[in-house]
Design a protein around this motif. Structure first.
Motif, PDB file in Angstrom:
ATOM      1  N   UNK A  57       3.857   7.524   3.652  1.00 37.84           N
ATOM      2  CA  UNK A  57       5.093   7.070   4.285  1.00 37.84           C
ATOM      3  C   UNK A  57       4.727   6.370   5.589  1.00 37.84           C
ATOM      4  N   UNK A  58       5.161   5.115   5.732  1.00 40.50           N
ATOM      5  CA  UNK A  58       4.800   4.309   6.894  1.00 40.50           C
ATOM      6  C   UNK A  58       6.016   4.070   7.775  1.00 40.50           C
ATOM      7  N   UNK A  59       5.904   4.428   9.051  1.00 43.44           N
ATOM      8  CA  UNK A  59       6.942   4.118  10.030  1.00 43.44           C
ATOM      9  C   UNK A  59       6.679   2.718  10.581  1.00 43.44           C
ATOM     10  N   UNK A  60       7.655   1.840  10.483  1.00 46.37           N
ATOM     11  CA  UNK A  60       7.488   0.461  10.923  1.00 46.37           C
ATOM     12  C   UNK A  60       7.521   0.412  12.448  1.00 46.37           C
ATOM     13  N   UNK A  61       6.436  -0.065  13.043  1.00 44.32           N
ATOM     14  CA  UNK A  61       6.329  -0.143  14.488  1.00 44.32           C
ATOM     15  C   UNK A  61       4.961   0.309  14.958  1.00 44.32           C
ATOM     16  N   UNK A  63       0.807  -1.230   0.000  1.00 46.46           N
ATOM     17  CA  UNK A  63       0.000   0.000   0.000  1.00 46.46           C
ATOM     18  C   UNK A  63       0.832   1.269   0.000  1.00 46.46           C
ATOM     19  N   UNK A  64       1.949   1.274   0.740  1.00 49.21           N
ATOM     20  CA  UNK A  64       2.683   2.508   1.008  1.00 49.21           C
ATOM     21  C   UNK A  64       3.690   2.809  -0.090  1.00 49.21           C
ATOM     22  N   UNK A  65       3.891   4.075  -0.344  1.00 49.51           N
ATOM     23  CA  UNK A  65       4.928   4.477  -1.292  1.00 49.51           C
ATOM     24  C   UNK A  65       6.318   4.240  -0.712  1.00 49.51           C
ATOM     25  N   UNK A  66       6.475   4.548   0.572  1.00 51.37           N
ATOM     26  CA  UNK A  66       7.764   4.367   1.238  1.00 51.37           C
ATOM     27  C   UNK A  66       7.517   3.923   2.681  1.00 51.37           C
ATOM     28  N   UNK A  67       8.513   3.233   3.226  1.00 45.45           N
ATOM     29  CA  UNK A  67       8.474   2.834   4.629  1.00 45.45           C
ATOM     30  C   UNK A  67       9.811   3.214   5.255  1.00 45.45           C
ATOM     31  N   UNK A  68       9.777   3.583   6.518  1.00 42.05           N
ATOM     32  CA  UNK A  68      11.007   3.898   7.247  1.00 42.05           C
ATOM     33  C   UNK A  68      11.049   3.037   8.499  1.00 42.05           C
ATOM     34  N   UNK A 115      13.068   2.092  12.456  1.00 45.08           N
ATOM     35  CA  UNK A 115      13.526   2.827  13.640  1.00 45.08           C
ATOM     36  C   UNK A 115      15.021   3.122  13.587  1.00 45.08           C
ATOM     37  N   UNK A 116      15.720   2.527  12.607  1.00 37.86           N
ATOM     38  CA  UNK A 116      17.144   2.782  12.436  1.00 37.86           C
ATOM     39  C   UNK A 116      17.403   3.947  11.480  1.00 37.86           C
ATOM     40  N   UNK A 117      16.317   4.530  10.942  1.00 39.72           N
ATOM     41  CA  UNK A 117      16.440   5.679  10.061  1.00 39.72           C
ATOM     42  C   UNK A 117      16.592   5.329   8.602  1.00 39.72           C
ATOM     43  N   UNK A 118      16.389   4.058   8.245  1.00 39.18           N
ATOM     44  CA  UNK A 118      16.507   3.661   6.844  1.00 39.18           C
ATOM     45  C   UNK A 118      15.187   3.873   6.109  1.00 39.18           C
ATOM     46  N   UNK A 119      15.285   4.231   4.845  1.00 37.14           N
ATOM     47  CA  UNK A 119      14.121   4.444   3.981  1.00 37.14           C
ATOM     48  C   UNK A 119      14.046   3.284   2.993  1.00 37.14           C
ATOM     49  N   UNK A 120      12.839   2.705   2.843  1.00 41.90           N
ATOM     50  CA  UNK A 120      12.631   1.571   1.959  1.00 41.90           C
ATOM     51  C   UNK A 120      11.595   1.937   0.900  1.00 41.90           C
ATOM     52  N   UNK A 121      11.893   1.619  -0.346  1.00 46.72           N
ATOM     53  CA  UNK A 121      10.919   1.836  -1.417  1.00 46.72           C
ATOM     54  C   UNK A 121       9.796   0.829  -1.282  1.00 46.72           C
ATOM     55  N   UNK A 122       8.559   1.310  -1.274  1.00 45.98           N
ATOM     56  CA  UNK A 122       7.405   0.437  -1.181  1.00 45.98           C
ATOM     57  C   UNK A 122       6.826   0.153  -2.552  1.00 45.98           C
ATOM     58  N   UNK A 123       5.725   0.799  -2.858  1.00 48.95           N
ATOM     59  CA  UNK A 123       4.990   0.529  -4.097  1.00 48.95           C
ATOM     60  C   UNK A 123       5.828   0.830  -5.341  1.00 48.95           C
ATOM     61  N   UNK A 124       5.722  -0.066  -6.306  1.00 46.66           N
ATOM     62  CA  UNK A 124       6.419   0.106  -7.578  1.00 46.66           C
ATOM     63  C   UNK A 124       6.082   1.463  -8.199  1.00 46.66           C
ATOM     64  N   UNK A 125       7.097   2.166  -8.672  1.00 47.66           N
ATOM     65  CA  UNK A 125       6.884   3.447  -9.333  1.00 47.66           C
ATOM     66  C   UNK A 125       6.851   4.631  -8.395  1.00 47.66           C
ATOM     67  N   UNK A 126       7.108   4.431  -7.119  1.00 44.30           N
ATOM     68  CA  UNK A 126       7.037   5.535  -6.164  1.00 44.30           C
ATOM     69  C   UNK A 126       8.209   6.490  -6.269  1.00 44.30           C
ATOM     70  N   UNK A 127       9.346   6.016  -6.770  1.00 41.21           N
ATOM     71  CA  UNK A 127      10.521   6.877  -6.855  1.00 41.21           C
ATOM     72  C   UNK A 127      10.391   7.869  -8.003  1.00 41.21           C
TER      73      UNK A 127
END
Length: 394
Positions: free
Chosen positions: A300-304, A262-267, A269-281
């Motif tokens: 943007x979804x914070x994991x936790x 669902x999310x375009x990006x996820x972050x 607790x270590x401060x890393x950014x992850x690409x989520x949905x295809x085409x979000x970049x």
């Protein structure tokens, strides 16, 4: 339940067997497996490997003999011993109610009963993804477990328990940005367009490409950044994150029928950014994260779970890096308000104009506590970090 969804679940049939005790009427449909007394293991379930050779999953139809859970009090399944899983969710065809689960860790010991949160991260109405979406709960990350018991209280028909083992993959290396342009572009208004921040790509968390469903549409503008939390464990490790993303992705695509995560990006607790949905970049993909407001936003979804735990500044700054990058391309004020038109949510009817923060929390647009009270309390901090990055590039 829609026909595509039934095929996706490989439902085994919903003919439930009554439990021995009248107070425990909800039991899993496990075919020819014998059932023990309620509260004891009722045969061991084995999750089925997926085509990628990484993830495994199993959908277990459960229900009252009438196909409907009792409404005069909670009803529980028998204990189900399983092969290893780390995440679960429950969906159903119609009705509403609460769902609670408890799980047994692989090293022994049962958890307390926990309530699964209702599904609030949703695609916009009148989309292919919305048409495929069943009623259900959000995915819960439970850690390595080998048994589960479910309690349902309400009028849910044909409930299905989805168990997911996301498997293991090598820990990805920190992405290299050597050679990437560090000088931002400047728009006609003189505003700076920030470059892509350091982030992990989809290949770093190994989503199964065969799970993708249908087209992913694009947005024509970005007016808002919607902040979410994944509402699951906070004690995850550095190495756990790719598996957590695969679990979310599998649940969103194979259980909920969405085109992608669902999310375009996820972050994390270590401060890393992850690409989520295809085409979000680069292609401005429309997410399925904020019912009624996906078509003009980035999710943007914070994991936790930040309803129960404090967020940290690594999370805040990671969200700000994404927000500054995306908002700079549209000359938005990260500390400002903006008018947006809802396509229909549980707070704003279709066509209603809403005056909302450019960077807001999911609770601003939908009836949910997301992104949790502790992360929501830091949105002004995130707005400040974002404004600083949009004004000063280092």
């Amino acid at each position: 339940m829609p026909t595509p969804q039934m095929g996706r679940r490989r439902v085994l049939g919903l003919a439930a067997v009554a439990a021995a005790a009248p107070s425990i009427a909800l039991v899993p449909d496990l075919g020819n497996l014998a059932f023990g007394a309620p509260g004891r293991a009722a045969g061991r379930l084995t999750l089925r490997p997926d085509s990628d050779g990484i993830t495994s999953a199993l959908d277990v139809p459960i229900g009252h003999p009438t196909g409907r859970a009792m409404t005069n009090g909670p009803v529980r399944s028998a204990v189900m011993g399983t092969s290893e899983f780390s995440a679960l969710g429950v969906t159903w065809a119609s009705g509403k109610g609460k769902v609670r689960v408890r799980t047994r860790h692989v090293h022994g010991g049962w958890t307390e009963w926990r309530t699964l949160k209702p599904l609030h991260d949703l695609p916009d109405r009148n989309t292919e993804e919305a048409a495929a979406t069943p009623h259900g709960t959000a995915l819960a990350w439970v850690g390595r477990s080998d048994a589960v018991q479910v309690e349902i209280d309400g009028s849910q028909t044909a409930p299905v328990l989805s168990l997911i083992d996301p498997g293991e993959t090598p820990t990805p290396k920190v992405p290299s940005f050597k050679g990437r342009a560090a000088t931002p572009k400047t728009t006609d208004t003189g505003k700076k367009q920030l470059p892509v921040p350091p982030l992990f790509g989809r290949k770093d968390w190994h989503p199964n490409p065969k799970f993708m469903n249908g087209p992913i549409h694009r947005v024509s503008t970005v007016k808002q950044i919607h902040v979410h939390h994944s509402d699951n464990a906070n004690d995850y490790t550095w190495d756990d994150v790719p598996a957590m993303l695969r679990a979310i992705y599998r649940y969103h695509t194979q259980t909920l029928g969405w085109a992608d995560i669902a999310y375009n990006f996820l972050v994390d607790k270590f401060g890393r950014i992850w690409t989520g949905r295809t085409g979000s970049v680069g292609k401005m993909a429309r997410g399925a994260h904020t019912l009624g407001f996906n078509n003009t936003s980035v999710g943007v979804c914070a994991i936790g779970n930040y309803q129960t735990a404090q967020s940290n500044d690594k999370i805040h700054r990671a969200i700000a890096r994404v927000a500054a990058w995306k908002l700079s391309h549209w000359d938005r004020n990260p500390k400002g308000m903006i008018w947006v038109t809802s396509t229909g949510s549980d707070k704003f009817r279709a066509g209603e104009r809403a005056h909302l923060p450019v960077i807001d929390g999911h609770r601003n647009t939908n009836d949910t506590d997301c992104p949790g009270q502790h992360l929501y309390a830091h949105l002004n901090t995130i707005r400040g970090h974002t404004a600083h990055r949009m004004g000063t590039v280092k």
